[in-house]
Design a protein around this motif. Structure first.
Motif, PDB file in Angstrom:
ATOM      1  N   THR A  67      13.252  40.548  91.263  1.00 36.85           N
ATOM      2  CA  THR A  67      12.129  39.614  91.123  1.00 36.85           C
ATOM      3  C   THR A  67      11.027  40.254  90.273  1.00 36.85           C
ATOM      4  OG1 THR A  67      12.660  38.819  93.341  1.00 36.85           O
ATOM      5  CG2 THR A  67      10.543  38.145  92.432  1.00 36.85           C
ATOM      6  N   SER A 188      18.989  42.849  89.235  1.00 40.26           N
ATOM      7  CA  SER A 188      18.660  43.224  90.610  1.00 40.26           C
ATOM      8  C   SER A 188      19.729  44.175  91.101  1.00 40.26           C
ATOM      9  CB  SER A 188      18.649  41.974  91.499  1.00 40.26           C
ATOM     10  OG  SER A 188      18.649  42.353  92.876  1.00 40.26           O
ATOM     11  N   LYS A 193      24.460  42.947  95.554  1.00 41.72           N
ATOM     12  CA  LYS A 193      24.834  42.613  94.159  1.00 41.72           C
ATOM     13  C   LYS A 193      26.029  43.471  93.722  1.00 41.72           C
ATOM     14  CE  LYS A 193      21.301  39.924  94.119  1.00 41.72           C
ATOM     15  NZ  LYS A 193      20.569  38.909  93.453  1.00 41.72           N
TER      16      LYS A 193
HETATM   17  C1  LIG Z   1      19.068  38.539  93.518  1.00 46.45           C
HETATM   18  C2  LIG Z   1      18.515  37.656  92.489  1.00 46.45           C
HETATM   19  C3  LIG Z   1      17.197  37.779  92.024  1.00 46.45           C
HETATM   20  C4  LIG Z   1      16.152  38.664  92.647  1.00 46.45           C
HETATM   21  O1  LIG Z   1      16.518  39.940  92.898  1.00 46.45           O
HETATM   22  P1  LIG Z   1      15.761  40.790  94.069  1.00 46.45           P
HETATM   23  O2  LIG Z   1      16.202  42.172  93.756  1.00 46.45           O
HETATM   24  O3  LIG Z   1      16.301  40.276  95.367  1.00 46.45           O
HETATM   25  O4  LIG Z   1      14.308  40.592  93.927  1.00 46.45           O
HETATM   26  C5  LIG Z   1      16.791  36.960  90.984  1.00 46.45           C
HETATM   27  N1  LIG Z   1      17.609  36.069  90.442  1.00 46.45           N
HETATM   28  C6  LIG Z   1      18.876  35.885  90.872  1.00 46.45           C
HETATM   29  C7  LIG Z   1      19.736  34.862  90.212  1.00 46.45           C
HETATM   30  C8  LIG Z   1      19.369  36.663  91.924  1.00 46.45           C
HETATM   31  O5  LIG Z   1      20.607  36.465  92.361  1.00 46.45           O
END
Ligand SMILES: *Cc1c(COP(=O)(O)O)cnc(C)c1O
Length: 384
Positions: A67, A188, A193
């Motif tokens: 984010t 991220s 992930k």
């Molecule tokens: C996980 C994710 C984010 C944000 O990542 P964080 O590390 O959780 O803040 C943003 N966009 C998408 C499409 C995501 O899957």
């Protein structure tokens, strides 16, 4: 039959399930703890160099989450108050939140009903004099089909392109890694992930050294050199323990991606006769890194319950499109405003798919989805 119910198919697998990996990760964490250099420093610099090389980008800047990666990319590109940023409603909420964090206004738009992602046509129809940026999202790990036309349109209209590659580490679009085609690519490393840290972490990749420099300022008190604070920015740094974990896992990422591709192909084969819509085939072999394996069904909720009764975990990404979330109700887009995104939200179901998934687990998922279909056929033929 009763025995099968106790054999869970989890949604994903955690690192401690792989003892050799876990030992290597613990050693890396210990290394950082012994050196007591927890914030930025050498470990972070090494990870940034390795991740930039992996992405075939000139620079990578480690930050505290995906984010923040998007929010800081926007700020580094000069997007802020008074600006509009085009965001697909069919994404994780963070894509829109990051726009708000940067002080700009998200303009939520519908998606292509097939791919679930943005197209140049959709972007063009949503342009206003205030539009400054567009954020294509490589949803589920699959490169956005229409990325080049979107980048071309952005060039003509002098818009910035920030790729949300938070689900797509290593995917390629026409030979290039995603994240390197727009002005910035955001990743991220949330634990679940494809490349996951042991906490929150993220990165921005860019080929523009000036943008990379601004990102480094923005992630850490706007400071450069020491005790000179050029902008009021706060902190959004990658920490050294996360960088050490990520360095170990980055070396395995290509193997894991290859395994995800093989498993996705095998699962699609097993589901060939099931009356669900399989995930759309990627355009090119390396376009998809299969972060999530998402099928569609008119009876999504019933299918999910059916799988749950058989010990198979599943998830919905995402049950409510961003424009229908309370957090963005002020944008004034009600039910029916973005029909393709709303239809997907009713139909999508993510099935288990993770490196280390066994043949037996795959078979159980395939069989359970097939059984659901057979059970429901007589009902569907009746007067319901
Ligand atoms: C996980 C994710 C984010 C944000 O990542 P964080 O590390 O959780 O803040 C943003 N966009 C998408 C499409 C995501 O899957």
């Amino acid at each position: 039959m009763t025995r099968g119910i106790h054999l869970e198919v989890p949604f994903t697998r955690l690192d401690h399930a792989e003892p050799a990996l876990f030992a290597e990760l613990m050693e890396a964490v210990e290394g950082v703890a012994s050196g007591a250099a927890f914030i930025l420093g050498e470990e972070v610099e090494r990870f940034e160099a390795e991740f930039a090389a992996y992405c075939e980008a000139r620079a990578a800047v480690g930050v505290s989450s995906g984010t923040e990666a998007i929010a800081l990319a926007l700020r580094a590109l000069g997007v802020g108050p008074g600006d509009e940023v085009i965001v697909p409603a069919n994404s994780f909420i963070a894509t829109a939140e990051a726009v708000t964090l940067a002080g700009a206004r998200p303009r939520l738009v519908d998606v292509d009903p097939e791919s679930g992602t943005l197209t140049a046509k959709i972007v063009e129809a949503a342009l206003t004099p205030r539009t400054r940026c567009v954020i294509p999202v490589h949803l589920y790990g699959r490169a956005v089909d229409d990325l080049e036309p979107i980048v071309e349109l952005a060039r003509e209209r002098r818009l910035a392109v920030v790729e949300d590659a938070c689900q797509a580490h290593g995917a390629r679009y026409r030979g290039r890694r995603v994240g390197t085609i727009g002005h910035c690519g955001c990743f991220s490393f949330y634990p679940a992930k494809n490349l996951g840290a042991w906490g929150d972490a993220g990165a921005v990749v860019t080929d523009d050294p000036g943008v990379a420099e601004r990102l480094r300022l923005l992630r850490s008190h706007g400071e450069h050199p020491k005790h000179r604070h050029r902008v009021s920015a706060g902190t959004a740094r990658l920490d050294a323990i996360q960088a050490a974990v990520l360095r170990v896992k980055l070396r395995r990422l290509d193997d894991w991606t290859a395994e995800r591709r093989r498993l996705a192909g095998a699962l699609t084969e097993r589901l060939a006769d099931a009356p669900i819509d399989p995930p759309p085939e990627p355009d090119a072999e390396e376009a998809h890194v299969h972060h999530l394996y998402v099928v569609q069904s008119e009876d999504r909720n019933a299918l999910r319950e059916h799988l749950g009764r058989r010990g198979i975990q599943s998830a919905v990404h995402y049950p409510l499109p961003i424009h229908l979330q309370e957090a963005f109700s002020h944008l004034g887009l009600g039910t029916g405003a973005l029909p393709a995104a709303e239809r997907l939200a009713r139909r999508v179901l993510s099935l288990p798919l993770f490196p280390g998934m066994t043949e037996e687990q795959l078979e159980r998922v395939g069989r359970a989805v097939g059984e659901f279909a057979r059970q429901r056929e007589p009902v569907a033929a009746g007067a319901v």
